[in-house]
Design a protein around this motif. Structure first.
Motif: not given
Length: 97
Positions: A65-92
């Motif tokens: 359960a702890k590992e699931i929570r840790r992985l979910n947190q990491e997944l949320r962070e990666k989703d934020k990074e991907i969203e940022f990179l999409k916006k940057a790619a669209a800008f450029f």
């Protein structure tokens, strides 16, 4: 896509809910599940968890359960990074045209 959680994970969520130091929304966010799921599991497992409250030693399921929570947190962070990179790619891409 339907995700199935094992009973030990559900009980872990209910124990967190029963501890009372976090809101249902906070617990749902922490475990990456719907708020209604927390309430549903609480109805189903609360009586059982009340009697087993912290009396059993930590098991590998609790570690899972702890590992699931840790992985979910990491997944949320990666989703934020991907969203940022999409916006940057669209800008450029717009700058190139």
């Amino acid at each position: 896509m339907s995700v199935r959680y094992n009973d030990d994970f559900k009980r872990e969520v209910v124990r967190a809910y029963m501890a009372g130091d976090k809101s249902t929304v906070e617990i749902a966010t922490e475990y990456n599940i719907a708020k209604s799921t927390v309430s549903e599991w609480a109805k189903k497992y609360s009586e059982e968890c009340q009697y087993k409250k912290n009396t059993t030693p930590k098991t590998s399921e609790s570690d899972s359960a702890k590992e699931i929570r840790r992985l979910n947190q990491e997944l949320r962070e990666k989703d934020k990074e991907i969203e940022f990179l999409k916006k940057a790619a669209a800008f450029f891409a717009k700058e190139i045209d």
